[in-house]
Design a protein around this motif. Structure first.
Motif, PDB file in Angstrom:
ATOM      1  N   ALA A   1       1.064  -1.357  -0.104  1.00 39.24           N
ATOM      2  CA  ALA A   1      -0.113   0.058   0.019  1.00 39.24           C
ATOM      3  C   ALA A   1       1.012   1.106   0.040  1.00 39.24           C
ATOM      4  O   ALA A   1       0.612   2.108  -0.725  1.00 39.24           O
ATOM      5  CB  ALA A   1      -1.015   0.079   1.073  1.00 39.24           C
ATOM      6  N   SER A   2       1.985   1.253   0.706  1.00 39.93           N
ATOM      7  CA  SER A   2       2.953   2.189   0.684  1.00 39.93           C
ATOM      8  C   SER A   2       3.546   2.427  -0.561  1.00 39.93           C
ATOM      9  O   SER A   2       3.627   3.624  -1.148  1.00 39.93           O
ATOM     10  CB  SER A   2       4.043   2.205   1.866  1.00 39.93           C
ATOM     11  N   MET A   3       3.847   1.593  -1.352  1.00 43.10           N
ATOM     12  CA  MET A   3       4.532   1.588  -2.605  1.00 43.10           C
ATOM     13  C   MET A   3       3.409   2.134  -3.497  1.00 43.10           C
ATOM     14  O   MET A   3       3.819   2.971  -4.310  1.00 43.10           O
ATOM     15  CB  MET A   3       5.111   0.341  -3.066  1.00 43.10           C
ATOM     16  N   ASP A   4       2.414   1.723  -3.687  1.00 43.47           N
ATOM     17  CA  ASP A   4       1.231   2.234  -4.579  1.00 43.47           C
ATOM     18  C   ASP A   4       0.875   3.485  -4.173  1.00 43.47           C
ATOM     19  O   ASP A   4       0.655   4.328  -5.068  1.00 43.47           O
ATOM     20  CB  ASP A   4      -0.078   1.185  -4.196  1.00 43.47           C
ATOM     21  N   LEU A   5       0.903   4.125  -2.835  1.00 45.00           N
ATOM     22  CA  LEU A   5       0.711   5.404  -2.621  1.00 45.00           C
ATOM     23  C   LEU A   5       1.692   6.354  -3.234  1.00 45.00           C
ATOM     24  O   LEU A   5       1.444   7.344  -3.579  1.00 45.00           O
ATOM     25  CB  LEU A   5       0.496   5.482  -1.164  1.00 45.00           C
ATOM     26  N   ILE A   6       2.834   5.950  -3.023  1.00 46.56           N
ATOM     27  CA  ILE A   6       4.200   6.875  -3.344  1.00 46.56           C
ATOM     28  C   ILE A   6       3.976   6.904  -5.146  1.00 46.56           C
ATOM     29  O   ILE A   6       4.178   7.968  -5.470  1.00 46.56           O
ATOM     30  CB  ILE A   6       5.348   5.989  -3.192  1.00 46.56           C
ATOM     31  N   GLN A   7       3.757   5.863  -5.704  1.00 49.60           N
ATOM     32  CA  GLN A   7       3.770   5.921  -7.187  1.00 49.60           C
ATOM     33  C   GLN A   7       2.549   6.767  -7.630  1.00 49.60           C
ATOM     34  O   GLN A   7       2.488   7.484  -8.587  1.00 49.60           O
ATOM     35  CB  GLN A   7       3.228   4.337  -7.860  1.00 49.60           C
ATOM     36  N   PHE A   8       1.247   6.700  -6.936  1.00 52.53           N
ATOM     37  CA  PHE A   8       0.145   7.579  -7.000  1.00 52.53           C
ATOM     38  C   PHE A   8       0.488   8.753  -7.007  1.00 52.53           C
ATOM     39  O   PHE A   8       0.191   9.950  -7.741  1.00 52.53           O
ATOM     40  CB  PHE A   8      -1.079   7.144  -6.432  1.00 52.53           C
ATOM     41  N   ALA A   9       1.175   9.364  -5.778  1.00 53.41           N
ATOM     42  CA  ALA A   9       1.600  10.509  -5.602  1.00 53.41           C
ATOM     43  C   ALA A   9       2.262  11.267  -6.481  1.00 53.41           C
ATOM     44  O   ALA A   9       2.371  12.400  -6.970  1.00 53.41           O
ATOM     45  CB  ALA A   9       2.130  10.763  -4.120  1.00 53.41           C
TER      46      ALA A   9
END
Length: 131
Positions: free
Chosen positions: A104-112
């Protein structure tokens, strides 16, 4: 392109987990801020910020998020209490409930990063967009 992240979080262990994910994603962390006064010192050096709601100085996260967004920073709220910002936060992209898994952290970073690049990106499943 490498982006500079600010982590506004008063729990050092949570902040360090996010910091590790940011580094593994190939980006930099300019600082970890436990409260408003520290967070606002990083405005000129930050591209993207993850902001908790409840911090060392109270529920100042929404005010911090608004101030950072006004400086052109992509802001996403990360909190264990998403109901506190259910109506949205001016300037923030959305809210994601803690705890965050590594994925979830990795996905959130990519989204940001996508948002910073002007692309819509794919929001992580648990991210609730404000607008």
């Amino acid at each position: 392109m490498e982006y500079r992240f600010l982590i506004v979080e008063d729990s050092l262990l949570v902040a360090m987990d996010i910091e590790d994910a940011v580094h593994r994603s190939g980006h930099d962390v300019v600082g970890i801020a436990p409260d408003m006064s520290v967070a606002l010192n990083y405005t000129r050096d930050t591209d993207i910020a993850f902001v908790d709601v409840r911090l060392a100085d109270g529920e100042t996260g929404p005010a911090i998020a608004t101030a950072l967004a006004e400086c052109g920073i992509v802001v996403i709220m990360i909190t264990g209490n998403p109901g506190l910002v259910a109506s949205g936060v001016s300037g923030a992209v959305g809210v994601m409930a803690k705890p965050l898994t590594d994925q979830a952290s990795m996905d959130l970073i990519q989204f940001a990063v996508d948002r910073k690049n002007g692309r819509p990106g794919t929001p992580p499943a648990r991210l609730r967009l404000f607008h």
